[in-house]
Write a protein that holds these residues in place. Structure first.
Motif, PDB file in Angstrom:
ATOM      1  N   GLY A  88       6.157   7.935  27.144  1.00 22.37           N
ATOM      2  CA  GLY A  88       5.331   9.134  27.028  1.00 22.37           C
ATOM      3  C   GLY A  88       5.709  10.191  28.045  1.00 22.37           C
ATOM      4  N   THR A  89       5.932   9.780  29.277  1.00 19.08           N
ATOM      5  CA  THR A  89       6.350  10.715  30.328  1.00 19.08           C
ATOM      6  C   THR A  89       7.686  11.359  29.983  1.00 19.08           C
TER       7      THR A  89
ATOM      8  N   GLY B 241      -3.917  10.753  26.718  1.00 25.33           N
ATOM      9  CA  GLY B 241      -3.119  11.978  26.669  1.00 25.33           C
ATOM     10  C   GLY B 241      -1.928  11.893  25.733  1.00 25.33           C
ATOM     11  N   SER B 242      -1.825  10.805  24.966  1.00 16.13           N
ATOM     12  CA  SER B 242      -0.665  10.621  24.084  1.00 16.13           C
ATOM     13  C   SER B 242      -0.574  11.673  22.985  1.00 16.13           C
ATOM     14  N   SER B 243      -1.658  12.371  22.714  1.00 16.63           N
ATOM     15  CA  SER B 243      -1.588  13.419  21.686  1.00 16.63           C
ATOM     16  C   SER B 243      -0.640  14.543  22.082  1.00 16.63           C
ATOM     17  N   ALA B 244      -0.262  14.607  23.346  1.00 18.49           N
ATOM     18  CA  ALA B 244       0.696  15.625  23.803  1.00 18.49           C
ATOM     19  C   ALA B 244       2.114  15.312  23.333  1.00 18.49           C
ATOM     20  N   TRP B 245       2.370  14.045  22.955  1.00 21.11           N
ATOM     21  CA  TRP B 245       3.730  13.666  22.573  1.00 21.11           C
ATOM     22  C   TRP B 245       3.805  12.706  21.391  1.00 21.11           C
ATOM     23  N   PHE B 246       2.658  12.299  20.821  1.00 18.75           N
ATOM     24  CA  PHE B 246       2.651  11.414  19.657  1.00 18.75           C
ATOM     25  C   PHE B 246       2.101  12.168  18.463  1.00 18.75           C
ATOM     26  N   GLU B 247       2.926  12.317  17.429  1.00 19.96           N
ATOM     27  CA  GLU B 247       2.563  13.065  16.222  1.00 19.96           C
ATOM     28  C   GLU B 247       1.748  12.206  15.250  1.00 19.96           C
ATOM     29  N   CYS B 248       2.340  11.086  14.788  1.00 19.44           N
ATOM     30  CA  CYS B 248       1.651  10.235  13.824  1.00 19.44           C
ATOM     31  C   CYS B 248       2.407   8.930  13.627  1.00 19.44           C
ATOM     32  N   GLY B 249       1.724   8.004  12.962  1.00 15.31           N
ATOM     33  CA  GLY B 249       2.328   6.728  12.614  1.00 15.31           C
ATOM     34  C   GLY B 249       2.052   6.415  11.166  1.00 15.31           C
ATOM     35  N   ILE B 250       3.048   5.860  10.504  1.00 12.72           N
ATOM     36  CA  ILE B 250       2.923   5.495   9.099  1.00 12.72           C
ATOM     37  C   ILE B 250       3.199   4.002   8.984  1.00 12.72           C
ATOM     38  N   ALA B 251       2.219   3.247   8.505  1.00 14.20           N
ATOM     39  CA  ALA B 251       2.409   1.817   8.243  1.00 14.20           C
ATOM     40  C   ALA B 251       2.588   1.666   6.742  1.00 14.20           C
ATOM     41  N   ALA B 252       3.809   1.355   6.331  1.00 15.65           N
ATOM     42  CA  ALA B 252       4.144   1.274   4.909  1.00 15.65           C
ATOM     43  C   ALA B 252       4.734  -0.098   4.601  1.00 15.65           C
ATOM     44  N   TYR B 253       3.941  -0.956   3.988  1.00 14.30           N
ATOM     45  CA  TYR B 253       4.390  -2.320   3.677  1.00 14.30           C
ATOM     46  C   TYR B 253       4.999  -2.414   2.278  1.00 14.30           C
ATOM     47  N   SER B 254       4.349  -1.839   1.298  1.00  5.19           N
ATOM     48  CA  SER B 254       4.799  -1.997  -0.087  1.00  5.19           C
ATOM     49  C   SER B 254       5.973  -1.076  -0.407  1.00  5.19           C
ATOM     50  N   TYR B 255       6.709  -1.444  -1.460  1.00  4.64           N
ATOM     51  CA  TYR B 255       7.791  -0.577  -1.938  1.00  4.64           C
ATOM     52  C   TYR B 255       7.231   0.795  -2.284  1.00  4.64           C
ATOM     53  N   GLU B 256       6.069   0.801  -2.946  1.00  5.06           N
ATOM     54  CA  GLU B 256       5.466   2.057  -3.392  1.00  5.06           C
ATOM     55  C   GLU B 256       5.148   2.972  -2.220  1.00  5.06           C
ATOM     56  N   SER B 257       4.598   2.415  -1.140  1.00  8.71           N
ATOM     57  CA  SER B 257       4.257   3.257   0.010  1.00  8.71           C
ATOM     58  C   SER B 257       5.513   3.734   0.734  1.00  8.71           C
ATOM     59  N   LYS B 258       6.541   2.903   0.784  1.00  7.65           N
ATOM     60  CA  LYS B 258       7.799   3.335   1.400  1.00  7.65           C
ATOM     61  C   LYS B 258       8.377   4.524   0.624  1.00  7.65           C
ATOM     62  N   GLN B 259       8.253   4.487  -0.694  1.00  9.98           N
ATOM     63  CA  GLN B 259       8.753   5.586  -1.523  1.00  9.98           C
ATOM     64  C   GLN B 259       7.876   6.835  -1.370  1.00  9.98           C
ATOM     65  N   ALA B 260       6.565   6.673  -1.518  1.00  7.67           N
ATOM     66  CA  ALA B 260       5.653   7.821  -1.523  1.00  7.67           C
ATOM     67  C   ALA B 260       5.500   8.481  -0.162  1.00  7.67           C
ATOM     68  N   LEU B 261       5.410   7.677   0.896  1.00  5.98           N
ATOM     69  CA  LEU B 261       5.121   8.229   2.221  1.00  5.98           C
ATOM     70  C   LEU B 261       6.367   8.545   3.043  1.00  5.98           C
ATOM     71  N   LEU B 262       7.475   7.848   2.739  1.00  5.92           N
ATOM     72  CA  LEU B 262       8.672   7.996   3.576  1.00  5.92           C
ATOM     73  C   LEU B 262       9.905   8.438   2.797  1.00  5.92           C
ATOM     74  N   GLY B 263       9.781   8.572   1.497  1.00  7.26           N
ATOM     75  CA  GLY B 263      10.904   9.053   0.695  1.00  7.26           C
ATOM     76  C   GLY B 263      12.032   8.050   0.502  1.00  7.26           C
ATOM     77  N   VAL B 264      11.741   6.761   0.669  1.00  4.37           N
ATOM     78  CA  VAL B 264      12.771   5.743   0.410  1.00  4.37           C
ATOM     79  C   VAL B 264      13.023   5.727  -1.100  1.00  4.37           C
ATOM     80  N   ARG B 265      14.291   5.767  -1.470  1.00  4.04           N
ATOM     81  CA  ARG B 265      14.653   5.820  -2.881  1.00  4.04           C
ATOM     82  C   ARG B 265      14.456   4.454  -3.549  1.00  4.04           C
ATOM     83  N   PRO B 266      13.967   4.446  -4.783  1.00  2.00           N
ATOM     84  CA  PRO B 266      13.798   3.186  -5.503  1.00  2.00           C
ATOM     85  C   PRO B 266      15.108   2.395  -5.591  1.00  2.00           C
ATOM     86  N   GLU B 267      16.225   3.096  -5.770  1.00  2.00           N
ATOM     87  CA  GLU B 267      17.531   2.428  -5.876  1.00  2.00           C
ATOM     88  C   GLU B 267      17.870   1.680  -4.585  1.00  2.00           C
TER      89      GLU B 267
END
Length: 166
Positions: free
Chosen positions: A18-19, A48-74
């Motif tokens: 963080g520092t 104070g982590s909001s000064a340097w931490f934007e967000c976190g995405i927990a994506a377990y399923s194939y569908e969430s990896k595709q929808a939230l992170l743009g991982v291609r189905p192929e």
């Protein structure tokens, strides 16, 4: 190392990150599969982590990896969720879908089941990327039970972010 000592070490590492991130005017994003948000939790445990931490995405399923992170189905079809290719697409997608400047992505098999001869339990791919740069990925083979594999993944992810932020 005991769980308490290990957790204390993760907290120290997160504070140091963080520092370093704040000094470099960086914002961080995490894309997590096998750790289920543990990296984000360790980072946001720091006041104070909001000064340097934007967000976190927990994506377990194939569908969430595709929808939230743009991982291609192929990619998922040909290489599987636990692969260099998927980790690289996750880390890039996390940056695309956030305002962050540094990203980490983790995908692996924490166990106790789910392993194969090619990808045994403890296999974890971690990828890191700086906005405007190239993504890098590394495979790890961690030992221990589910908790131990996940804890080691968090530690390796934080070390990689430190290198990127420094």
């Amino acid at each position: 190392m005991s769980e308490t000592a290990s957790d204390t070490y993760l907290q120290q590492l997160a504070r140091q990150l963080g520092t370093t991130a704040q000094a470099g005017h960086h914002m961080l994003v995490t894309a997590e599969s096998c750790t289920g948000g543990w990296i984000a939790k360790v980072l946001t445990d720091i006041a104070g982590s909001s000064a340097w931490f934007e967000c976190g995405i927990a994506a377990y399923s194939y569908e969430s990896k595709q929808a939230l992170l743009g991982v291609r189905p192929e990619t998922l079809e040909h290489h599987g969720a636990v692969s260099r290719e998927t980790a690289l697409e996750m880390v890039s997608g996390a940056l695309v879908h956030s305002g962050a400047t540094l990203s980490v992505a983790v995908t692996g098999i924490a166990g106790p089941s789910g392993g194969t001869a090619d990808k045994p339990v403890g296999t974890v791919w971690i990828a890191w990327k700086r906005r405007g740069g190239y993504a890098t990925a590394e495979v790890f083979h961690f030992d221990g039970d589910r908790e131990a594999v996940r804890r080691q993944t968090v530690e390796a992810a934080l070390h990689g972010l430190m290198r990127l932020a420094g």
